[in-house]
Design an enzyme around this catalytic site. Structure first.
Site, mmCIF file in Angstrom:
data_model
loop_
_atom_site.group_PDB
_atom_site.id
_atom_site.type_symbol
_atom_site.label_atom_id
_atom_site.label_comp_id
_atom_site.label_asym_id
_atom_site.label_seq_id
_atom_site.Cartn_x
_atom_site.Cartn_y
_atom_site.Cartn_z
ATOM 1 N N CYS A 113 -41.548 42.486 15.216
ATOM 2 C CA CYS A 113 -42.799 41.802 14.847
ATOM 3 C C CYS A 113 -42.778 41.222 13.432
ATOM 4 C CB CYS A 113 -43.984 42.743 14.997
ATOM 5 S SG CYS A 113 -44.291 43.186 16.711
ATOM 6 N N HIS A 249 -49.859 39.548 10.694
ATOM 7 C CA HIS A 249 -49.350 39.769 12.050
ATOM 8 C C HIS A 249 -50.503 40.307 12.899
ATOM 9 C CE1 HIS A 249 -47.221 41.121 15.483
ATOM 10 N NE2 HIS A 249 -47.291 42.400 15.179
ATOM 11 N N ASN A 279 -50.751 40.585 20.977
ATOM 12 C CA ASN A 279 -49.629 40.695 20.035
ATOM 13 C C ASN A 279 -48.452 39.870 20.565
ATOM 14 O OD1 ASN A 279 -47.471 41.465 18.452
ATOM 15 N ND2 ASN A 279 -47.901 43.662 18.543
HETATM 16 O O1 UT7 Z 1 -46.712 44.938 16.383
HETATM 17 C C1 UT7 Z 1 -45.898 46.039 16.173
HETATM 18 C C2 UT7 Z 1 -46.632 47.201 15.749
HETATM 19 N N1 UT7 Z 1 -47.490 47.713 16.776
HETATM 20 C C3 UT7 Z 1 -48.670 48.157 16.429
HETATM 21 O O2 UT7 Z 1 -49.031 48.019 15.312
HETATM 22 C C4 UT7 Z 1 -49.511 48.891 17.454
HETATM 23 C C5 UT7 Z 1 -50.042 50.114 16.796
HETATM 24 N N2 UT7 Z 1 -50.889 50.968 17.603
HETATM 25 C C6 UT7 Z 1 -52.099 50.590 18.104
HETATM 26 O O3 UT7 Z 1 -52.500 49.448 18.006
HETATM 27 C C7 UT7 Z 1 -52.971 51.663 18.713
HETATM 28 O O4 UT7 Z 1 -52.406 52.918 18.448
HETATM 29 C C8 UT7 Z 1 -53.177 51.498 20.239
HETATM 30 C C9 UT7 Z 1 -54.093 50.318 20.518
HETATM 31 C C10 UT7 Z 1 -51.840 51.331 20.914
HETATM 32 C C11 UT7 Z 1 -53.863 52.754 20.819
HETATM 33 O O5 UT7 Z 1 -55.048 53.054 20.136
HETATM 34 P P1 UT7 Z 1 -55.341 54.550 19.636
HETATM 35 O O6 UT7 Z 1 -56.682 54.562 19.094
HETATM 36 O O7 UT7 Z 1 -54.224 54.904 18.710
HETATM 37 O O8 UT7 Z 1 -55.323 55.377 20.980
HETATM 38 P P2 UT7 Z 1 -54.338 56.566 21.421
HETATM 39 O O9 UT7 Z 1 -52.950 56.067 21.588
HETATM 40 O O10 UT7 Z 1 -54.563 57.708 20.506
HETATM 41 O O11 UT7 Z 1 -54.924 56.913 22.840
HETATM 42 C C12 UT7 Z 1 -56.238 57.383 23.002
HETATM 43 C C13 UT7 Z 1 -56.494 57.623 24.481
HETATM 44 C C14 UT7 Z 1 -55.416 58.437 25.179
HETATM 45 O O12 UT7 Z 1 -56.059 59.318 26.074
HETATM 46 P P3 UT7 Z 1 -56.246 60.860 25.704
HETATM 47 O O13 UT7 Z 1 -54.848 61.386 25.523
HETATM 48 O O14 UT7 Z 1 -57.042 60.873 24.441
HETATM 49 O O15 UT7 Z 1 -56.962 61.385 26.886
HETATM 50 C C15 UT7 Z 1 -54.642 57.403 25.986
HETATM 51 O O16 UT7 Z 1 -54.075 57.943 27.151
HETATM 52 O O17 UT7 Z 1 -56.559 56.362 25.184
HETATM 53 C C16 UT7 Z 1 -55.731 56.430 26.350
HETATM 54 N N3 UT7 Z 1 -55.243 55.084 26.641
HETATM 55 C C17 UT7 Z 1 -55.941 54.192 27.378
HETATM 56 N N4 UT7 Z 1 -57.130 54.279 27.991
HETATM 57 C C18 UT7 Z 1 -57.566 53.179 28.629
HETATM 58 C C19 UT7 Z 1 -54.080 54.512 26.227
HETATM 59 N N5 UT7 Z 1 -54.005 53.257 26.693
HETATM 60 C C20 UT7 Z 1 -55.147 53.042 27.409
HETATM 61 C C21 UT7 Z 1 -55.655 51.931 28.097
HETATM 62 N N6 UT7 Z 1 -56.856 52.047 28.695
HETATM 63 N N7 UT7 Z 1 -54.992 50.749 28.177
#
Ligand code: UT7
Length: 322
Positions: A113, A249, A279
């Site tokens: 990225c 980004h 992204n």
């Molecule tokens: O470009 C390169 C760099 N990449 C990035 O910068 C991406 C960085 N990360 C992020 O943008 C965020 O971490 C995400 C958008 C990927 C996720 O957001 P988060 O607030 O960090 O959520 P999380 O990963 O802690 O997940 C929270 C919950 C989980 O459920 P439990 O374990 O709390 O029950 C996931 O299973 O959300 C669940 N989850 C979803 N739920 C509905 C994960 N993906 C989804 C989804 N829909 N698509």
């Protein structure tokens, strides 16, 4: 002193739009979750057979046209991509042929990225040392090809697209400074495990897709982007208030908002396209730049900060007088 000045920009997004609602039909997710956690509403997805070079060529042609130049004046092509058409030749060589150019240097840069910032850094060095006068710097990606469309934690976050910048040698600034860094320690927090030297026959299909520990990447991205912004401003003796625009980004609206807050910039000074494009990895900064130049927000003479963070980890920034 010779500077690399942005003479023109171009962008291209594939025709097909996939909304969050469409994704609700494919995986266990909701429009609300995707908007709330990432800021994304929709993304463009390349058609079957549409390749990274196809996207790159259109973006490049638009940048050349915007610069009011003839394609024959281009003397360097750098394509930032981690989704190349082929193992080799490079996507840049394919773009070169498609633009009808011969002999000029053309090569790819892979910094995930952060790829566009890395490519901009290299092109800037070429121009400022007399190695090129008119450099095409393109970020182009077909991220949809490395997504597991059954994995809700990644497939909702990415999109396809290309952005291009034509840099021209000038006595006026230009790119003022670029800053690039990497740390291979974090390889497995964000990666596509499959690769050539890993051997195709031993690779499970799922290894060919993006694997990400989103939460850990998120935290690291926020702290690192704060540091790179400080490094860039203090290295140039520039204050936050001198900046007209942040062109970050586009991975997640919450990361972008945190970066703006650290810079004490209002969100009115931040170019946001993550809602519409998702992204697009190395294409996201040149695409966002092109959108904001074409809609008249970014004007000649304004001071811009680009910043990116991605797999590697890699990160970087550029301070640019447009
Ligand atoms: O470009 C390169 C760099 N990449 C990035 O910068 C991406 C960085 N990360 C992020 O943008 C965020 O971490 C995400 C958008 C990927 C996720 O957001 P988060 O607030 O960090 O959520 P999380 O990963 O802690 O997940 C929270 C919950 C989980 O459920 P439990 O374990 O709390 O029950 C996931 O299973 O959300 C669940 N989850 C979803 N739920 C509905 C994960 N993906 C989804 C989804 N829909 N698509």
């Amino acid at each position: 002193m010779t500077f690399a000045r942005i003479a023109g920009t171009g962008g291209y997004l594939p025709e097909r739009v996939v909304t969050n609602k469409d994704l609700e039909e494919m995986v266990d997710t909701t429009d609300d979750w995707i908007r709330d956690r990432s800021g994304i509403k929709r993304r463009h997805i390349a058609a079957k057979g549409e390749k990274t070079s196809d996207l790159a060529v259109v973006a490049a042609e638009r940048a050349i046209e915007a610069a009011g130049m003839d394609v024959s004046e281009v003397d360097l092509i750098i394509v930032a991509t981690s989704t190349p058409d082929k193992v080799f030749p490079s996507t840049a060589c394919i773009v070169q042929r498609r633009l009808g150019l011969r002999k000029i240097p053309a090569f790819d840069v892979n910094a995930a990225c952060s790829g566009f910032i890395y490519a901009l850094d290299v092109a800037n060095r070429f121009i400022s040392t007399g190695g090129a006068r008119n450099a095409l710097v393109i970020g182009s990606e077909t991220m949809s090809r490395i997504l597991d469309w059954t994995d809700r934690s990644t497939c909702v976050l990415f999109g396809d697209g290309a952005g291009a910048v034509l840099l021209r040698a000038s006595n006026e600034a230009g790119i003022i400074s670029t800053h690039i860094h990497s740390d291979g320690e974090f390889e497995e927090l964000l990666h596509v495990p499959a690769g050539i030297s890993s051997g195709y026959d031993t690779v499970q299909q799922e290894a060919a897709f993006i694997h990400m520990k989103g939460n850990e990447v998120f935290r690291k991205a926020v702290s690192t982007l704060g540091n790179i912004a400080r490094e860039t401003l203090s290295g140039n003796n520039i204050k936050q208030e001198d900046l007209a625009w942040l062109v970050p980004h586009q991975a997640n609206l919450r990361i972008i908002t945190a970066a703006a807050k650290k810079l004490e910039l209002s969100m009115d000074q931040v170019i946001v396209t993550v809602d519409e494009h998702a992204n697009t990895s190395s294409a996201s900064i040149p695409l966002a730049l092109d959108v904001a130049i074409r809609d008249g927000r970014i004007k000649r003479g304004e001071l811009l900060l680009f910043e990116a963070f991605g797999a590697g980890f890699t990160w970087g920034s550029a301070l640019v007088r447009y």
